[in-house]
Write an enzyme that holds these catalytic residues in place. Structure first.
Site: not given
Length: 270
Positions: A144, A161, A157
């Site tokens: 990401s 990633k 998160y």
């Protein structure tokens, strides 16, 4: 363009929604047998039919939750019933919640880490023995842009990633001697226009409420911090734009590329 995927066997996790679905269809159009993995059985069966229509010799669906530690071996067994696994696409990911880290809790941290990184570790670990034995294979991870800049109110998160990106680079170093390439893409915000692309397990499905709940609590200062623009005339990417790069990295035309993370961001990170 012939990417050299015809006749190969690929596993695509998170295949029933958004980016994963687009990747599965792209591989099918290239003539790869595509093992589809997801939690939504109905969406999976629809996708399997669609993949065959698009050119996949076979496209079996395996209903599995990758947060289940036993799932990878079951998926691998289903795939190897068709032949050796040539390609693994690790697409499973998402955020289980959003908000300030100071307001979060350990259970949410671990859920985010496991969904975005633990699933990649387990599925990759399952397929590597076969690839190493055959001295051939390609792994493509979906990271990401959050890992590159840190998405506001998505601290864990973004960190998870980032781990996917680092894992990609290290694994490429370890596996090059075995003829295995490992790369990743780093998508910007990617939303399909087709409602069929959102399975019940997707965070983009209307019933999830994840984004609508977060939007209701966003202050003006938060909106200003989140503000980012692209330079391609639209704010979001289409899943097909991710799938094209993944298929290229998975195929023989990318045989001299490994250990790379490719942002697909419309210039948003400029």
């Amino acid at each position: 363009m012939d990417l050299g995927l015809a006749g190969k066997l690929a596993i695509v996790t998170g295949a029933t929604a958004n980016i994963g679905r687009a990747i599965a269809l792209e591989l099918a159009r290239e003539g790869a047998t595509t093992v589809l993995v997801g939690r939504d059985h109905e969406a999976g069966e629809r996708l399997a039919d669609h993949c065959v229509q698009q050119g996949a010799p076979q496209a079996p669906f395996v209903a599995a939750d990758l947060t289940d530690v036993a799932a990878p071996e079951r998926i691998l067994a289903a795939a190897e019933a068709l032949g050796p696994v040539d390609v693994l696409i690790n697409t499973v990911g998402g955020n289980v919640a959003q908000g300030f880290f100071a307001d979060s809790d350990p259970a949410t941290w671990m859920a985010d880490i496991d969904l975005n990184f633990g699933t990649v570790l387990r599925m990759t670990h399952a397929v590597l023995p076969g690839m190493i034995a055959r001295k051939s294979g390609a792994v493509v991870n979906v990271g990401s842009t959050a890992a590159l800049v840190g998405d506001y109110q998505l601290s864990v998160y973004s960190a998870a990633k980032g781990a996917v990106h680092s894992f990609t680079a290290v694994l490429a170093k370890e596996l090059g001697q075995h003829g295995i390439r490992v790369n990743a893409i780093a998508p910007y915000a990617t939303i399909a226009q087709d409602p069929a692309a959102f399975s019940t397990g997707s965070r983009f499905h209307p019933d999830s409420g994840l984004f609508s709940h977060g939007a209701a609590s966003v202050a003006e200062e938060d909106r200003a911090i989140r503000q980012r623009r692209t330079y391609v005339g639209r704010p979001f990417a289409n899943p097909d734009e991710m799938a094209g790069m993944v298929a290229f990295l998975a195929g023989d035309r990318a045989s001299f590329i490994t250990g790379q993370i490719y942002p697909i961001d419309g210039g948003a990170l400029l």
